[in-house]
Design an enzyme around this catalytic site. Structure first.
Site: not given
Ligand SMILES: NC(=O)c1ccc[n+]([C@@H]2O[C@H](COP(=O)([O-])OP(=O)(O)OC[C@H]3O[C@@H](n4cnc5c(N)ncnc54)[C@H](OP(=O)(O)O)[C@@H]3O)[C@@H](O)[C@H]2O)c1
Length: 237
Positions: A141, A154
């Site tokens: 990120s 984070y």
């Molecule tokens: N959204 C943003 O603004 C942003 C920006 C930069 C980077 N990111 C990164 O992108 C990635 C995805 O984020 P997102 O925004 O798509 O988040 P999200 O919508 O909250 O989805 C997170 C996903 O990860 C799974 N997950 C979470 N904790 C887990 C665990 N302990 N074991 C296995 N699966 C797990 C969740 O499924 P379950 O809950 O069913 O486990 C879900 O499928 C993350 O690494 C985040 O840090 C996001």
């Protein structure tokens, strides 16, 4: 390069960025294995992916737990037959002031975001080494490039992912495994919306599909080319 017929594992593929990437890769003819903790959302995502005419599977595992990760990756590898692509995407965002955030929450963020990437990459590596090729995308990120108020855990976890990913790249590129570190800015998903990062206006930030298109295009580059690091931002102010 065509992606048709390749096999990809996407952690956290049930929603958010992971699901958008799974959907777009499936449209390119990639067979998909997704993981997460919630079986119901994995089942429904797999049903949607199958509608796109590819093979799709899921494994329920918590990326915090090394033994669970090994078992889950082995299951997906068996179903898919091989692993060409890993999107190391599962992660959590717990935000709060450094002086007030309980240490358990702090530790949990590091455990999921950093150890999750490490356990999963290590579990997938033998399959790619055996194939003699592979692509691993580690999702960090922009928060990992520079710390910020309310983001101590984070940002620290993502800074560590960047470093881990760069070491991984240096070791595994010799085995024809491209390791790519991505640092996206805010994208409208449950994590950013629930975490208050979109200022109540999720339309103003990047959308999961923007991230998915970026990932697809990186993966389609000729194998002689490796994009080692990349950032993506919204053009909106
Ligand atoms: N959204 C943003 O603004 C942003 C920006 C930069 C980077 N990111 C990164 O992108 C990635 C995805 O984020 P997102 O925004 O798509 O988040 P999200 O919508 O909250 O989805 C997170 C996903 O990860 C799974 N997950 C979470 N904790 C887990 C665990 N302990 N074991 C296995 N699966 C797990 C969740 O499924 P379950 O809950 O069913 O486990 C879900 O499928 C993350 O690494 C985040 O840090 C996001």
């Amino acid at each position: 390069m065509t992606l048709n017929g390749k096999n990809a594992i996407i952690t956290g593929g049930s929603r958010g960025l992971g699901k958008a990437v799974a959907t777009l890769l499936a449209k390119e003819g990639v067979n998909i294995g997704i993981s997460g903790r919630n079986e119901e959302s994995l089942k429904s995502a797999v049903a949607e992916l199958e509608q796109l005419g590819i093979k799709a599977f899921y494994a329920v595992f918590n990326v915090d737990e090394e033994a669970e990760v090994k078992k889950g990756i082995a299951l997906l590898a068996e179903k898919l037959g091989s692993i060409d692509i890993l999107i190391n995407n599962a992660g959590i965002g717990t935000f709060g002031k450094l002086a007030e955030m309980p240490s358990q929450d702090w530790e949990q963020v590091i455990k999921t975001n950093l150890f999750g990437v490490y356990y999963t990459a290590q579990a997938v590596h033998p399959y790619m080494k055996e194939n003699g090729s592979g692509d691993i995308i580690n999702v960090a990120s922009t928060a990992g490039l520079k710390g910020g108020a309310g983001m101590s855990a984070y940002a620290a976890s993502k800074a560590a992912v960047i470093s881990l990913s760069q070491s991984m790249m240096a070791e595994w590129r010799k085995e024809n495994i491209r390791v790519i570190t991505l640092t996206p800015s805010t994208i409208a998903t449950d994590m950013s919306i629930d975490g208050g990062l979109t200022d109540g206006n999720p339309d103003k930030v990047l959308q999961p599909e923007d991230f998915a298109e970026w990932v697809r295009d990186i993966l389609k580059m000729n194998r002689r080319a490796l994009i080692a690091n990349g950032s993506i931002f919204s053009t909106n102010p």
